[in-house]
Structures are given as structure tokens and as C-alpha cells.
Design a protein around this motif. Structure first.
Motif, PDB file in Angstrom:
ATOM      1  N   PRO A 119      -5.237   3.771   6.870  1.00 28.67           N
ATOM      2  CA  PRO A 119      -5.964   4.096   5.635  1.00 28.67           C
ATOM      3  C   PRO A 119      -7.343   4.658   5.960  1.00 28.67           C
ATOM      4  CG  PRO A 119      -4.930   1.927   5.466  1.00 28.67           C
ATOM      5  CD  PRO A 119      -4.786   2.362   6.896  1.00 28.67           C
ATOM      6  N   LEU A 168       0.839  -1.205   0.000  1.00 32.82           N
ATOM      7  CA  LEU A 168       0.000   0.000   0.000  1.00 32.82           C
ATOM      8  C   LEU A 168       0.871   1.251   0.000  1.00 32.82           C
ATOM      9  CD1 LEU A 168      -2.700   1.468   0.233  1.00 32.82           C
ATOM     10  CD2 LEU A 168      -2.572   1.167   2.723  1.00 32.82           C
ATOM     11  N   ALA A 181       1.300   7.659   4.604  1.00 41.55           N
ATOM     12  CA  ALA A 181       0.722   6.314   4.603  1.00 41.55           C
ATOM     13  C   ALA A 181       1.296   5.466   5.730  1.00 41.55           C
ATOM     14  CB  ALA A 181       0.977   5.644   3.248  1.00 41.55           C
ATOM     15  N   SER A 195      -5.908   9.857   6.369  1.00 46.54           N
ATOM     16  CA  SER A 195      -4.707   9.650   5.568  1.00 46.54           C
ATOM     17  C   SER A 195      -4.780  10.424   4.255  1.00 46.54           C
ATOM     18  CB  SER A 195      -4.521   8.154   5.294  1.00 46.54           C
ATOM     19  OG  SER A 195      -3.369   7.924   4.509  1.00 46.54           O
ATOM     20  N   TRP A 196      -5.903  10.315   3.541  1.00 46.41           N
ATOM     21  CA  TRP A 196      -6.041  11.016   2.269  1.00 46.41           C
ATOM     22  C   TRP A 196      -6.019  12.520   2.466  1.00 46.41           C
ATOM     23  CZ3 TRP A 196      -5.135   8.696  -2.080  1.00 46.41           C
ATOM     24  CH2 TRP A 196      -5.377   7.326  -2.202  1.00 46.41           C
TER      25      TRP A 196
END
Length: 283
Positions: free
Chosen positions: A124, A11, A119, A128-129
Motif C-alpha cells: 500500500p 484491503l 493490490a 500501488s495507487w
């Protein structure tokens, strides 16, 4: 650490590649956004003078297609692969051979690296985004400020509001801390600005710096501001001395403060809590 708690290497690798692509887009933002602002100011000035604005080709973040500023060679998809294309072309334009700035692969690599760290640090999900968006904005603001000594409202103000809205749902800070952080961040540098101006008659920083620190406070809460201010002041002092001593930078030549705030904000995002706890624990 339990193996099940280890960050997913695959990931993180995917996120790094994604970061490289975002870095390529940030190069466009860094180059074009100040020029878009200049065009907008020119149109506004023409309107104030009662003149018709000059007719120019459409210019935005997506139009026209990227091309060499010297020969006009259009950059193909194969010539726009982050880092790889720069190495394959040996840092030169395919059309005329003019040297391509190292700035482009540096921004791409930096974005990929920092996205990977996000990350690694965050589970997740939305937090995180959103943190990647925060980092991307900080990178763009850093290089725009270095080039132009501007911190565009088109980035700082949406960043501030995004921080407040995200803290309705994420765990960067509680909403009260975020609101206080936004207000305190702005007022802290605003106060320094006016104190310096009253004492010296000069402007020590711009309003964009106030808005950037307010945005950092909106994201991370007021608790992160002391660390951010301390780190940015330390980084700015070291860099300023280095520029004066090593690069013969004139003492009266302005040095943008935004990059140091941005770097400090990223550090506070990734490691703010353990750094603050370690500092307080030392006493």
C-alpha cells in the motif's frame, strides 16, 4: 510465506470494489472521449473555413447525464451500480428494452480484477495507487483503440509525464532508466514505422503507438521495453491470425496495435521482473 507478509484480503476486496467503480467511469471515458475529440476537430475545421462553429449542447465526461442512446432514458444511480445493475436489468434498458452491450460489465470486471492484482503485488502506498492509474489508462486506451483506432494524446502524454515524475519517488525504475525508456520506446516504433513506410509505401502504425510505448518506458524503464515489445508482437500476431482465420478479417483491414502494447505493459508492470529473470536464466 509469513502470515504477516500475506496481502490483506480485506484491503484487496475494497480495492476490487473501487476498481469496479473506476471501471464504470472508464466506460464513460471510452465512449465520450473520442466524440469530444471529433467535436473539437469540427470546431477547428469550422474556424479554418471562417465559419461559426455549430451550436451543440455541452458534452464532456460529466455532462450530459448518461442516458440510453435509443430512447433517451436517463440512467439512475440504482441503474449504474457496476455489474449488479447490468445483471438486475438482464442486460436491457429499463426505458425501451434495447440490449445493453456486454462491453460495460466486461470493462468494470476487468478493472476490478486488475486493481485487485495490483493490490496483491504492491505494498500500500503511492506505488500501488499510481499503478492502478496506469492500469486504468491502459484499459481506456485499449478499448478506444479497438473502437476508433485512436490513442488520444489526452491520455498518452499525461501518462508519459506522470511516469517520469513518479519515478522521482517510487521504485518502478530509477529516473535515468525512465528517461531512456521514454526516448527508446518512442524511437523504437518510430524507426519501425519509417522502415516499413520506406519499404512498402504504407503506414504500418500510428504515432499514438509511439507515444504509448514511450509512456510504458517512462513508467517501467528501458529494461522493460524488450519484454513489452516481444509480448505485444506475439499477442498481435496470434490475434491477427485468429481474426483472419476465424473471423474472416480481411488481410488489408488495419488491426490496432495499441491494445497489444497496453496488455503487454500491464503484464510488464505486474510480472516484468520475474519474467525477464526467468527468460535470461534459461540461457
Amino acid at each position: 510465506m509469513d502470515l504477516l507478509q500475506q496481502p490483506n484480503g480485506a484491503l484487496i476486496a475494497i480495492v476490487v470494489v473501487f476498481g469496479l467503480m473506476i471501471g464504470s467511469f472508464l466506460n464513460v471515458v471510452i465512449h465520450r472521449l473520442p466524440r469530444m475529440m471529433e467535436r473539437e476537430w469540427a470546431v477547428q475545421c469550422a474556424e479554418l473555413r471562417g465559419e461559426a462553429p455549430a451550436q451543440t449542447e455541452p458534452f464532456s465526461l460529466v455532462r450530459p447525464r448518461s442516458r440510453c442512446p435509443r430512447c433517451g432514458h436517463a440512467i439512475t444511480a440504482l441503474e449504474n451500480i457496476p455489474i449488479v445493475s447490468f445483471l438486475f436489468l438482464r442486460g436491457r434498458c429499463k426505458g425501451c428494452g434495447v440490449r445493453i452491450s456486454w462491453r460495460y460489465p466486461i470493462v468494470e470486471a476487468l478493472t476490478g480484477l486488475l486493481f485487485g492484482l495490483v493490490a496483491w503485488q504492491f505494498d500500500p502506498g503511492l506505488a500501488s495507487w499510481a499503478a492502478m492509474g496506469f492500469v486504468a489508462a491502459m484499459i481506456a486506451l485499449t478499448f478506444i483503440d479497438i473502437d476508433t483506432q485512436l490513442l488520444p494524446d489526452d491520455i498518452t502524454l499525461p501518462l508519459l509525464w506522470a511516469g517520469l515524475l513518479l519515478n522521482l519517488f517510487t521504485s518502478y525504475a530509477d529516473l535515468t532508466s525512465a528517461v531512456i525508456g521514454a526516448a527508446t520506446g518512442y524511437l523504437a516504433l518510430w524507426s519501425v514505422y519509417w522502415l516499413f513506410k520506406l519499404l512498402t509505401g504504407k503506414e504500418g502504425m500510428g504515432y499514438g503507438d509511439f507515444k504509448l510505448l514511450a509512456a510504458i518506458g517512462a513508467w517501467l524503464g528501458w529494461q522493460a521495453l524488450p519484454l513489452t515489445i516481444l509480448l505485444s508482437a506475439l499477442l498481435g500476431t496470434v490475434a491477427g491470425i485468429g481474426l483472419i482465420v476465424l473471423a474472416k478479417h480481411g488481410r488489408h483491414v488495419p488491426i490496432p496495435f495499441g491494445p497489444y502494447l497496453a496488455v503487454a505493459g500491464i503484464i510488464a508492470l505486474l510480472w516484468g521482473k520475474p519474467l525477464t529473470q526467468a527468460y535470461l536464466g534459461s540461457f
